[in-house]
Write an enzyme that holds these catalytic residues in place. Sequence first.
Site, short mmCIF file in Angstrom:
data_model
loop_
_atom_site.label_atom_id
_atom_site.label_comp_id
_atom_site.label_asym_id
_atom_site.label_seq_id
_atom_site.Cartn_x
_atom_site.Cartn_y
_atom_site.Cartn_z
N ASP A 89 -0.46 -36.95 16.40
CA ASP A 89 0.38 -37.70 15.46
C ASP A 89 1.74 -37.95 16.10
O ASP A 89 2.16 -37.25 17.03
CB ASP A 89 0.52 -36.95 14.14
CG ASP A 89 1.34 -35.68 14.27
OD1 ASP A 89 0.96 -34.82 15.09
OD2 ASP A 89 2.36 -35.54 13.56
N GLU A 151 1.85 -32.50 13.30
CA GLU A 151 2.96 -31.70 13.81
C GLU A 151 4.30 -32.32 13.46
O GLU A 151 5.26 -31.62 13.09
CB GLU A 151 2.83 -31.54 15.33
CG GLU A 151 3.76 -30.48 15.92
CD GLU A 151 5.15 -30.99 16.26
OE1 GLU A 151 6.06 -30.16 16.43
OE2 GLU A 151 5.33 -32.23 16.35
#
Length: 447
Positions: A89, A151
């Site tokens: 991500d 994250e």
Amino acid sequence: MDLRSRVEELMPRARDELADLVALRSVADPRQFPPEECHRAAIWVADAFTEAGFATDLADTPDGSQAVVGSRPCGREGAPTVLLYAHYDVQPPLADDEWRTPPFRLTEVDGRWYGRGAADCKGNILMHLTALRALGDDVPVDLKLVVEGSEEQGTGGLEAFVPEHAELLRADAILVGDTGNVAVGYPAVTVSLRGMVNVVVHVEALPSELHSGMFGGPAPDALAALVTVLATLRDDDGDTTVHGLPGDGRWSGAPYPAAQFRADAGLSPGTVLLGSGEVADTLWARPAVTVLGIDCPPVVGSTAALVPRARARLNLRIPPGVDPYHAACALSEHLMAAAPWGVDVSVETEAIGEPFRAATGGPAHQAMGQAMETAYGRPASQLGQGGSIPLCTVLAETYPDAEILLIGVEEPQARIHAPNESVAPREIAHMALAEALFLRDYGTGSG
């Protein structure tokens, strides 16, 4: 063919695959981008590591994100186990008009590859893959894999997943591919990370807007009150001043020269640096608060009225040794105590992340130091990082005997989290070579 030559041969493929990954808009926030983009990125990562010999799976985590998990045993009795970490991500691109290139199209400019996630952290995914491909079948360690899907949002999906699936990811050494080097060509292992606290402070001053000509002066307005509250968070030197948090820490590792910091941050020589200590002190050893955003009427379209309510999102970074829950309480109490004029101030805690300090001196750290020196031709240093990776503390608590090494392709010119993020291709090549050398030598005990 030696490992260095093999990595060089693989770099065109790494460039093409990084372009494929950057094109996936994997921002783990459904308010901004479709969740399907993250799922496509997870599938891409799983397929790539499957091709590299891993048995992979997509694991659902408590925050709704999917982590790619996998394993690749070497079949050698007594071989150590190495866990490879990265995340797929990315941060949102922010304002597209501030990018010199399209944020989700990998573009080469002046020898660097630009695009959101090119360094943080999709470049590190390619670092892992290139190292593994350079080694081929000759990997003398048991490998495990986890590539996180949320994250950047700080919502804690993998932090909750790891303790509940401890055996799945248990390892002797953990390579956290989410940091980077002192500068391009200067290798480092990160040994210290700041923790973080994200809060939203709400100010309520009036039941509704009031005409500034008729009521301005005696009546309080929320925006002015919010500015007053926020101004208490720094002193005249620019040091963060949150009541109850120590502000005099000293960094004991390698220094960060002020001139280098100015260059890395793109600051002019005359820019005043904040804080009363050395750059490394204020960056890695002391609390630092940042105002991330403010909700209030925009300039265009604003009216001559008192603002009844406003809010701001704050990010507090804390050094190792400071408990993040204590820091969250201290920040909340500070903000509420600073409320002027009887306005109502409330604080909502969004996210909390633990700081981290790595244990060094074990065989994995020694092997990585030697591998980096071979790859780069100069010794590696030990760095602090101002960013936060809360997962590291969870890994340390879950696997107390494991060595945790924070490495990666990110360096100051990468401008991670900002517009015009980029990666130096040579960093991918050098770090892939260092990782390949580490895996070979750590597994055979020759490091």
